[in-house]
Write a protein that holds these residues in place. Structure first.
Motif, PDB file in Angstrom:
ATOM      1  N   UNK A 107     -28.391  25.628 -32.056  1.00 23.97           N
ATOM      2  CA  UNK A 107     -28.835  24.494 -32.878  1.00 23.97           C
ATOM      3  C   UNK A 107     -27.666  23.707 -33.471  1.00 23.97           C
ATOM      4  N   UNK A 108     -26.498  24.308 -33.483  1.00 25.08           N
ATOM      5  CA  UNK A 108     -25.332  23.584 -33.991  1.00 25.08           C
ATOM      6  C   UNK A 108     -24.465  23.163 -32.820  1.00 25.08           C
ATOM      7  N   UNK A 121     -46.682   9.048 -29.068  1.00 27.99           N
ATOM      8  CA  UNK A 121     -47.719   8.591 -29.994  1.00 27.99           C
ATOM      9  C   UNK A 121     -48.074   7.121 -29.722  1.00 27.99           C
ATOM     10  N   UNK A 132     -41.532  12.069 -29.703  1.00 28.14           N
ATOM     11  CA  UNK A 132     -42.929  12.187 -30.146  1.00 28.14           C
ATOM     12  C   UNK A 132     -43.448  10.834 -30.640  1.00 28.14           C
ATOM     13  N   UNK A 133     -42.579  10.028 -31.214  1.00 30.93           N
ATOM     14  CA  UNK A 133     -42.991   8.665 -31.595  1.00 30.93           C
ATOM     15  C   UNK A 133     -43.359   7.877 -30.332  1.00 30.93           C
ATOM     16  N   UNK A 176     -45.070  13.296 -34.272  1.00 29.45           N
ATOM     17  CA  UNK A 176     -44.215  12.126 -34.526  1.00 29.45           C
ATOM     18  C   UNK A 176     -43.907  12.013 -36.014  1.00 29.45           C
ATOM     19  N   UNK A 208     -51.931  12.335 -25.710  1.00 28.36           N
ATOM     20  CA  UNK A 208     -52.470  13.513 -26.373  1.00 28.36           C
ATOM     21  C   UNK A 208     -51.657  14.718 -25.897  1.00 28.36           C
ATOM     22  N   UNK A 209     -50.901  15.316 -26.802  1.00 31.67           N
ATOM     23  CA  UNK A 209     -50.030  16.428 -26.390  1.00 31.67           C
ATOM     24  C   UNK A 209     -50.862  17.685 -26.143  1.00 31.67           C
ATOM     25  N   UNK A 221     -45.573  25.065 -31.393  1.00 35.55           N
ATOM     26  CA  UNK A 221     -46.847  24.477 -31.778  1.00 35.55           C
ATOM     27  C   UNK A 221     -47.958  24.967 -30.874  1.00 35.55           C
ATOM     28  N   UNK A 233     -39.849  23.799 -26.772  1.00 39.22           N
ATOM     29  CA  UNK A 233     -38.479  23.342 -26.817  1.00 39.22           C
ATOM     30  C   UNK A 233     -37.539  24.503 -27.062  1.00 39.22           C
ATOM     31  N   UNK A 234     -36.285  24.284 -26.734  1.00 44.58           N
ATOM     32  CA  UNK A 234     -35.293  25.342 -26.876  1.00 44.58           C
ATOM     33  C   UNK A 234     -33.920  24.714 -26.960  1.00 44.58           C
ATOM     34  N   UNK A 258     -31.816  19.833 -39.236  1.00 47.49           N
ATOM     35  CA  UNK A 258     -31.444  20.293 -37.909  1.00 47.49           C
ATOM     36  C   UNK A 258     -32.485  21.330 -37.488  1.00 47.49           C
ATOM     37  N   UNK A 289     -29.459  15.074 -33.630  1.00 50.52           N
ATOM     38  CA  UNK A 289     -30.578  14.738 -34.513  1.00 50.52           C
ATOM     39  C   UNK A 289     -31.444  13.637 -33.915  1.00 50.52           C
ATOM     40  N   UNK A 290     -32.736  13.739 -34.138  1.00 55.43           N
ATOM     41  CA  UNK A 290     -33.629  12.636 -33.820  1.00 55.43           C
ATOM     42  C   UNK A 290     -34.309  12.670 -32.472  1.00 55.43           C
ATOM     43  N   UNK A 327     -30.236   6.326 -24.802  1.00 55.00           N
ATOM     44  CA  UNK A 327     -29.665   6.538 -26.131  1.00 55.00           C
ATOM     45  C   UNK A 327     -29.160   7.981 -26.310  1.00 55.00           C
ATOM     46  N   UNK A 339     -41.700  15.092 -37.240  1.00 55.66           N
ATOM     47  CA  UNK A 339     -40.318  15.101 -36.752  1.00 55.66           C
ATOM     48  C   UNK A 339     -39.541  13.905 -37.288  1.00 55.66           C
ATOM     49  N   UNK A 340     -40.216  12.787 -37.483  1.00 53.14           N
ATOM     50  CA  UNK A 340     -39.546  11.643 -38.126  1.00 53.14           C
ATOM     51  C   UNK A 340     -39.137  12.016 -39.554  1.00 53.14           C
ATOM     52  N   UNK A 376     -46.338  21.859 -25.850  1.00 53.94           N
ATOM     53  CA  UNK A 376     -44.961  21.420 -26.047  1.00 53.94           C
ATOM     54  C   UNK A 376     -44.099  22.621 -26.349  1.00 53.94           C
ATOM     55  N   UNK A 431     -36.170  14.271 -39.424  1.00 48.43           N
ATOM     56  CA  UNK A 431     -34.992  13.501 -39.011  1.00 48.43           C
ATOM     57  C   UNK A 431     -34.430  12.725 -40.201  1.00 48.43           C
ATOM     58  N   UNK A 433     -36.541  14.868 -31.063  1.00 52.14           N
ATOM     59  CA  UNK A 433     -37.978  15.127 -31.104  1.00 52.14           C
ATOM     60  C   UNK A 433     -38.713  13.978 -31.788  1.00 52.14           C
ATOM     61  N   UNK A 434     -38.097  13.432 -32.853  1.00 47.33           N
ATOM     62  CA  UNK A 434     -38.724  12.300 -33.537  1.00 47.33           C
ATOM     63  C   UNK A 434     -38.914  11.139 -32.571  1.00 47.33           C
TER      64      UNK A 434
END
Lengths: 299, 299, 299, 299
Positions: free
Chosen positions: D57-58, D41, D37-38, B34, D46-47, B52, D52-53, B46, D30-31, D90, B37-38, D50, B41, D33-34
């Protein structure tokens, strides 16, 4: 043995009643192949498959395996062997005829983990492992329910290092009373005495859960994990008195990475162990393996 | 460096001028991802790739590698690192930013056999191994003609165990004068002293011609042949002071059989050595490898 | 050809001056092996390696490849072939003697991507690919600088489908003037006419960048990516007039996953292409391949 | 279900009663993962793992799979999903929570050849395939004796193309009455109608006995043999209405050579089919597979 498996074996014997194999080992010298192939030609043999190998064409050791068919083999088997005697003597051969319809008698030893046993039983039920599985011997009761429904006797013989000789005496009696040709240690976690090994020389096939010579001995997956290897493996070999040092028949590996802990390695490894052991046993049943010193030639 | 290779490197740097990597190692604890990544961000990053791993989700070690792009990275790099300081401190991280356009400076050590050197040069010419190859150091003259036409300096430094310290002094001076980041032992058959190894900790990558821990030390193919293995392999690892005991990066194997003598095994093995070493070096150049104890995490 | 490569070839010829190979194809029938091995025995041949195969032991096609040494082969070669004539006739054999010191003359065709060419050149410099590389023909200039420093003539012949016949006329003249035995298409991206293919029947080896018969034709990596396969591969085959339909010599694959885009697949694939083509070419140079219908037997 | 297998499943559920997985697919932006994960949290997660793919990315598609533990998950599951709603909205996510102790209900379809069924049953007995195998459906009686002793109902439903709809109506009723989540076609040799496929979209996993897209359709081993390939393979994929065209989950191959006839290829292939299907099914049970268009992302 259950009826449908017995039927498969019977049909295999019938189909192969005229089929034999000749395995030869001698010093490499001119004229061997000419003599042997002339002999087979004169005996009306139809060669099915022939493989040969010389450790060094200029004065090494020579090996050949020929699979062939001969009309009315049953009636002619003794004559065949007798007729070959002069050739065998001339070239000082170690020569052996085997007859395909005399399927080998096999005993499987297993401890707690049944995956290798299960693989062998599965191949056997499918008709791909052509042996008489005469018995399973285990120092645990756990696999009984997998074995007995197939009509195979299951002998529970508790074992530990303090009663080793007594245990082996029982085992040897069972094996000899049943004329066992091949003993497969399908993850049998007891060490065998030199006496036992000597009694069944080049007849005991083991699966070791590492790519030997890495991780000889106990707990190979734990040690592989500690070492941080990126491959784990399994090795099938003939048992000798040097622990995990016998002639290697087959090996294979699987990839692991940092995410795989010991438990994961064991699961991944089981799959390799199963296939490596099954291949080795099948090659042995087909007389494809010649032990030469501490190595194998696999034709 | 030849013009067309320099052009490739320059174009790579240009394309990646806004790209960075963040590698973190700390105790596993709530809130790490968290927070990180925050942070990214808020800095307009990007995320290109993120991996991980936790040795044990209940109180183990945590590792993450994030590759990301940030507008005007060059101007913002210092601020980025400074801004991350509080997070790094809060979680007691071992955290490292690397910037993709700062390509690593590499030295290749080689003895007589050039196959691993050739593979690295080939990948480099193709634009697949993104480093500045600043020099090749060898205790033989044999590879000079492969190296110099590419515009890479070739240093011939004869070596043997009696003059080891003197030789290494020369090598270290060359390496340090040229700010070398990575040393690749591409079949360099001399043992390095603890002093040398300590000077370039986790910066020296070796290729050993066996699937370690089998056949540690000299003449692995000869010993593989003598043992009668059915697989031969190669292992790339970071060099530590315990011979062939450093953290393993990559391993692979190839099948052999009874027909393969030592010479044949060497030929088959060369092909495995080449690809294993090239993979390991490329992963290192991409900051994909984290050394943890005597193991590697390869993201 | 550069001096050190010429020296390697010369030394190879010298070592093998008494070595020959006999390849036979005929209907399976009793007595073939006896006759052939008796013949070799009578001619003082020392058998180095022998492999045989029958499509069906009960009335199929029979194939054998024997590598052997005979004292003073050069003086006896003609007599050897003449003496074998009666056997060949008796069994209606398609039989061929080749002499190992008559190394084959090879031409390599390449377009833009040099990785397969480079692999062949590398194996050749190492003394592992035993041929005379007489020329490289390309429809691009890009690989000239890789080829000429090795002393190999490089012919730039621009090509496109509108001038195909004219281009091939030039190529055929070059090939025939230089007595070329083997043509390797090392990623040569032009289609050959039936006339060209017919002129060099079973002499043209191609590498296709997919595991055939998947992705026949153009852009196999793009199509593999679109299909979402988890394996990519390469296939080496003899060229016939059916695009990518010729007898397959060798195939191999490499794993990919969802992260690999077309570019990544191409990079991974290059490594497979290189090794598959090199193996196929080496087997052909060693006379290990027999084309039978649309298949190959590889001894 | 036999007692010891039920015990294993029960113990697995107990151990994982606080474990869940979150799978997300949305446009990369953008944002993400933030925010995720927030969220985790703040919910004391407890992760555990994880992955991702991003397809690009653009501006591509973003996928993430997070496995985590939350105290008292059972009591908090509804709140968790509700709390995530704003984030999901969102970012316009396709987001899915699954709870590890809710093991999937599986039906296995099989025709005559039992090897894939056997492999699944074996993994299931070993506790490595964590599902409730609710039934086996077959158009043959042959596998009944393998299935019923394990306490799994066996439904014999004769099938052929003339009675397809009637057959499927029976099957669908059985599947729906038992709330089946996953249907595994373990060498079920009947084609399914669009209606059936639509009813269980992305829930039907098939094993095809070739490396697709080679040898789509019937008799792949026969066609592989005729084509003279040097590799045979197997492909596990989700079933769609285009025969053998669904999203590929896993593939693997095994080497063959000219000696292997169709029968030998089938035997070799069985082993590949077994392991490929078992891997695919296990990944699906662990919610590791995301179908994206006609491809899979396997985390």
């Amino acid at each position: 043995m259950k009826g449908y498996i017995a039927d498969k074996l019977e049909s295999f014997k019938q189909i192969n009643k005229n089929r034999a194999r000749l395995l030869i080992h001698c010093a490499d010298q001119p004229g061997i192949v000419a003599a042997v192939s002339q002999f087979l030609y004169e005996h009306d043999a139809n060669i099915i498959e022939s493989n040969q190998y010389s450790t060094d064409p200029h004065g090494g050791e020579f090996f050949i395996r020929i699979e062939f068919e001969i009309p009315d083999l049953k009636e002619n088997a003794d004559k065949l062997e007798a007729d070959f005697q002069p050739i065998s003597e001339k070239f000082q051969m170690d020569a052996n005829f085997t007859f395909v319809d005399q399927v080998k008698k096999m005993a499987i030893f297993v401890s707690k983990e049944p995956h290798c046993l299960l693989e062998l039983l599965w191949e056997w039920q499918s008709g791909d492992l052509l042996a008489e599985i005469s018995m399973v011997i285990s120092n645990h009761e756990t696999s009984r329910e997998l074995v007995e429904p197939l009509g195979i006797p299951y002998y529970y013989i508790p074992a530990n290092k303090d009663i080793r000789e007594e245990v082996e005496a029982k085992q040897i009696r069972l094996l000899q009373e049943n004329d066992i040709d091949v003993i497969v240690l399908a993850r049998y976690m007891q060490i065998l005495t030199p006496n036992f090994v000597e009694t069944f020389k080049n007849q005991i096939i083991n699966i070791h859960h590492s790519f030997l010579p890495a991780f000889i001995g106990a707990k190979p997956y734990e040690r592989a994990y500690d070492r941080g290897v990126k491959l784990i493996g399994a090795t099938s070999h003939f048992v000798t008195n040097d622990l995990d040092e016998g002639p290697i028949i087959e090996q294979d590996i699987s990839r692991v990475d940092h995410r795989d802990n010991v438990e994961a390695m064991k699961k991944i490894g089981q799959s390799v162990e199963r296939s490596v052991l099954a291949r080795a046993v099948k090659w042995h049943l087909e007389d494809r393996i010649i032990v030469h010193g501490n190595k194998t030639i696999v034709f």
